[in-house]
Design a protein around this motif. Structure first.
Motif, PDB file in Angstrom:
ATOM      1  N   VAL A   1      31.620  18.354  21.143  1.00  0.00           N
ATOM      2  CA  VAL A   1      32.542  17.751  22.105  1.00  0.00           C
ATOM      3  C   VAL A   1      31.925  17.808  23.502  1.00  0.00           C
ATOM      4  O   VAL A   1      31.404  18.848  23.920  1.00  0.00           O
ATOM      5  CB  VAL A   1      33.912  18.452  22.075  1.00  0.00           C
ATOM      6  CG1 VAL A   1      34.751  18.065  23.279  1.00  0.00           C
ATOM      7  CG2 VAL A   1      34.660  18.093  20.794  1.00  0.00           C
ATOM      8  N   GLY A   2      31.995  16.688  24.194  1.00  0.00           N
ATOM      9  CA  GLY A   2      31.352  16.579  25.497  1.00  0.00           C
ATOM     10  C   GLY A   2      30.076  15.771  25.428  1.00  0.00           C
ATOM     11  O   GLY A   2      29.507  15.397  26.451  1.00  0.00           O
ATOM     12  N   SER A   3      29.619  15.488  24.187  1.00  0.00           N
ATOM     13  CA  SER A   3      28.401  14.692  23.992  1.00  0.00           C
ATOM     14  C   SER A   3      28.713  13.257  23.614  1.00  0.00           C
ATOM     15  O   SER A   3      27.817  12.504  23.234  1.00  0.00           O
ATOM     16  CB  SER A   3      27.539  15.321  22.881  1.00  0.00           C
ATOM     17  OG  SER A   3      27.208  16.648  23.182  1.00  0.00           O
ATOM     18  N   GLY A   4      29.973  12.863  23.703  1.00  0.00           N
ATOM     19  CA  GLY A   4      30.380  11.518  23.318  1.00  0.00           C
ATOM     20  C   GLY A   4      31.017  11.495  21.953  1.00  0.00           C
ATOM     21  O   GLY A   4      30.862  12.420  21.158  1.00  0.00           O
ATOM     22  N   GLY A   5      31.748  10.412  21.676  1.00  0.00           N
ATOM     23  CA  GLY A   5      32.406  10.278  20.383  1.00  0.00           C
ATOM     24  C   GLY A   5      31.398  10.017  19.277  1.00  0.00           C
ATOM     25  O   GLY A   5      30.217   9.783  19.517  1.00  0.00           O
ATOM     26  N   VAL A   6      31.883  10.053  18.032  1.00  0.00           N
ATOM     27  CA  VAL A   6      31.013   9.818  16.885  1.00  0.00           C
ATOM     28  C   VAL A   6      31.737   8.901  15.900  1.00  0.00           C
ATOM     29  O   VAL A   6      32.945   9.023  15.704  1.00  0.00           O
ATOM     30  CB  VAL A   6      30.608  11.155  16.211  1.00  0.00           C
ATOM     31  CG1 VAL A   6      31.816  11.860  15.622  1.00  0.00           C
ATOM     32  CG2 VAL A   6      29.540  10.935  15.158  1.00  0.00           C
ATOM     33  N   GLU A   7      31.006   7.958  15.330  1.00  0.00           N
ATOM     34  CA  GLU A   7      31.565   7.036  14.349  1.00  0.00           C
ATOM     35  C   GLU A   7      30.619   6.925  13.163  1.00  0.00           C
ATOM     36  O   GLU A   7      29.402   7.017  13.325  1.00  0.00           O
ATOM     37  CB  GLU A   7      31.766   5.637  14.956  1.00  0.00           C
ATOM     38  CG  GLU A   7      32.781   5.576  16.074  1.00  0.00           C
ATOM     39  CD  GLU A   7      32.940   4.163  16.625  1.00  0.00           C
ATOM     40  OE1 GLU A   7      32.205   3.259  16.144  1.00  0.00           O
ATOM     41  OE2 GLU A   7      33.780   3.966  17.511  1.00  0.00           O
ATOM     42  N   LEU A   8      31.193   6.732  11.982  1.00  0.00           N
ATOM     43  CA  LEU A   8      30.365   6.483  10.809  1.00  0.00           C
ATOM     44  C   LEU A   8      29.587   5.183  11.012  1.00  0.00           C
ATOM     45  O   LEU A   8      30.056   4.272  11.694  1.00  0.00           O
ATOM     46  CB  LEU A   8      31.227   6.390   9.552  1.00  0.00           C
ATOM     47  CG  LEU A   8      31.901   7.685   9.096  1.00  0.00           C
ATOM     48  CD1 LEU A   8      32.883   7.403   7.969  1.00  0.00           C
ATOM     49  CD2 LEU A   8      30.867   8.713   8.650  1.00  0.00           C
ATOM     50  N   PRO A   9      28.385   5.091  10.434  1.00  0.00           N
ATOM     51  CA  PRO A   9      27.604   3.864  10.621  1.00  0.00           C
ATOM     52  C   PRO A   9      28.298   2.665   9.996  1.00  0.00           C
ATOM     53  O   PRO A   9      28.881   2.761   8.914  1.00  0.00           O
ATOM     54  CB  PRO A   9      26.282   4.180   9.909  1.00  0.00           C
ATOM     55  CG  PRO A   9      26.632   5.230   8.904  1.00  0.00           C
ATOM     56  CD  PRO A   9      27.698   6.062   9.553  1.00  0.00           C
ATOM     57  N   LYS A  10      28.241   1.534  10.686  1.00  0.00           N
ATOM     58  CA  LYS A  10      28.855   0.320  10.171  1.00  0.00           C
ATOM     59  C   LYS A  10      27.937  -0.342   9.146  1.00  0.00           C
ATOM     60  O   LYS A  10      26.727  -0.424   9.342  1.00  0.00           O
ATOM     61  CB  LYS A  10      29.150  -0.648  11.323  1.00  0.00           C
ATOM     62  CG  LYS A  10      30.255  -0.155  12.256  1.00  0.00           C
ATOM     63  CD  LYS A  10      30.509  -1.150  13.368  1.00  0.00           C
ATOM     64  CE  LYS A  10      31.748  -0.762  14.178  1.00  0.00           C
ATOM     65  NZ  LYS A  10      31.645   0.585  14.738  1.00  0.00           N
ATOM     66  N   PRO A  11      28.497  -0.819   8.030  1.00  0.00           N
ATOM     67  CA  PRO A  11      27.672  -1.484   7.020  1.00  0.00           C
ATOM     68  C   PRO A  11      26.924  -2.680   7.600  1.00  0.00           C
ATOM     69  O   PRO A  11      27.457  -3.424   8.430  1.00  0.00           O
ATOM     70  CB  PRO A  11      28.695  -1.935   5.973  1.00  0.00           C
ATOM     71  CG  PRO A  11      29.845  -0.994   6.138  1.00  0.00           C
ATOM     72  CD  PRO A  11      29.917  -0.722   7.616  1.00  0.00           C
ATOM     73  N   THR A  12      25.707  -2.859   7.150  1.00  0.00           N
ATOM     74  CA  THR A  12      24.869  -3.977   7.599  1.00  0.00           C
ATOM     75  C   THR A  12      24.657  -5.005   6.492  1.00  0.00           C
ATOM     76  O   THR A  12      24.184  -6.113   6.768  1.00  0.00           O
ATOM     77  CB  THR A  12      23.494  -3.450   8.045  1.00  0.00           C
ATOM     78  OG1 THR A  12      22.909  -2.681   6.980  1.00  0.00           O
ATOM     79  CG2 THR A  12      23.632  -2.574   9.284  1.00  0.00           C
TER      80      THR A  12
END
Length: 408
Positions: free
Chosen positions: A217-228
């Motif tokens: 926390v404090g390093s930015g949000g995180v998201e699962l990679p989006k399918p390509t």
């Protein structure tokens, strides 16, 4: 747009410790992202492959290393990664699965509560021999807590964990701890958990993996990679059933940018020309006689530790059958075509590995590197010289007095 997308992090800001490194799937992924990595691996054959590939490795038991040799881990390490072996139990559904999940959660509660390591170990030892491997899935959390206590609250910037889909409930239990302030010094992480399909990330193989990614926390949000890439689907058919005309998924509105899934024919074009049929090495419903079949125009079945038992039929001709080679199985896992598979049981090494291209997507998302595109295939690999291989073997095991024995 998240802050991590607006300000991508430099790859050399991160240094990965892969706790269950295998032959190098996540390390290869990290390499092609420009991120340094170090592996811990107890299997000698996997270590030999890693040495030949030039990958720094400690040949050691993960638990013993944490307890006795933690100080040998470089201070620069700030990412924990790995896929703890979970073959001996399932955490899906009810009954036995429910019991196993409750056991794992119970141990997580004890660890977070600060129960001494020797008492945790003693309780694990009281389990049956098979159930003792439950302890391996706890190791990333135990390493994280040790790092926070020994090296400080911000010592681990990010976490990357993956395993078979049945382990997703364990990752959710991890997420409760990482997000909920149960770690020492109130350290918290932004966490995402989900089960991803590798063919949606350019891997010419259908394979599902339960993934946890987390960032301090404090390093930015995180998201699962989006399918390509598009998903490979079938209508009312099990993955192992035969169907020579399985369609590509029709993309939903807004999905036009997705690429077609990668096929075996594309991946193996250098060694297998023309049409062919792949016969799976495992049977539907556990029946070895009901082996699924796929064509060159489709992705492979999940590459397992019995990968070399897959049979290829040129033009579907049963009289010209041949087995999938180790390099071909590695290519279907997206390893470079010339990756230096070494040691024994290479098929098991290939099957146990994280597909490197999939790993690139996951690491990129976990670390917020901001890389927008990935290659369709990975470049050829530069293997270590014999002198470098020896140096890495000496680093990993020395005079072999500190190497683990064979598993019981």
């Amino acid at each position: 747009m998240t802050s991590t997308e607006a300000h991508p992090v430099a790859p050399d800001d991160y240094h990965v410790l892969d706790l269950f490194a295998g032959p190098g799937g996540l390390d290869v992924a990290a390499h092609f992202l420009g991120v340094e990595s170090l592996g811990l691996e107890w299997d000698q054959s996997a270590c030999e492959t890693r040495y030949a590939a030039g990958l720094p490795t400690f040949h050691a038991d993960v638990s013993a290393f944490r307890e006795e040799r933690f100080h040998e881990i470089p201070e620069t390490i700030n990412v924990l990664a790995g896929g703890p072996p979970c073959q001996t139990y399932s955490v899906a559904g009810s009954g036995t699965g429910r019991k196993d999940l409750d056991r794992v959660k119970g141990f997580i509660d004890l660890i977070v509560a600060g129960k001494p390591d020797d008492e945790i170990d003693a309780e694990l030892e009281r389990l049956s021999p098979d159930d003792r491997r439950t302890g391996l899935v706890l190791e990333p959390l135990r390493w994280l807590i040790k790092s926070i206590n020994v090296r400080g609250p911000e010592s681990i910037k990010a976490i990357v964990l993956e395993q078979v889909p049945a382990v997703e409930p364990v990752w959710h239990a991890y997420a409760d701890v990482l997000e909920g302030g149960g770690l020492p010094h109130g350290v918290t992480y932004s966490v995402q958990v989900g089960t991803l399909r590798t063919e949606e990330y350019g891997v010419p193989q259908t394979r599902k993996r339960a993934v946890l990614i987390a960032r301090l926390v404090g390093s930015g949000g995180v998201e699962l990679p989006k399918p390509t890439h598009h998903r490979f689907t079938r209508k009312n058919a099990d993955e192992s059933e035969s169907d020579a005309t399985l369609p590509m998924e029709i993309g939903a509105e807004g999905d036009d940018a997705k690429k077609a899934y990668r096929t075996m024919g594309e991946a193996l074009a250098a060694s297998r020309t023309g049409n062919f049929t792949l016969v799976s090495n495992y049977g539907q419903g556990g029946d070895p006689k009901k082996r699924g079949r796929r064509t060159a125009a489709q992705p492979a079945f999940t590459v397992t530790g019995k990968a070399s038992r897959n049979v290829l039929l040129p033009d579907g001709d049963e009289t010209r059958r041949s087995n999938l080679t180790i390099p071909e199985a590695g290519i279907l896992q997206t390893f470079p075509a010339n990756y230096p598979w070494s040691g024994g049981d290479k098929s098991q090494q290939v099957g146990n590995a994280v597909p490197p291209l999939f790993g690139m997507h996951v690491i990129n998302a976990a670390l917020g590197l901001g890389r927008e595109t990935m290659p369709e295939t990975l470049p050829l690999w530069t293997s270590a010289s014999s002198e470098e291989t020896k140096r890495l073997r000496d680093l990993g095991c020395g005079d072999e007095s500190r190497c683990p024995g064979k598993p019981s």
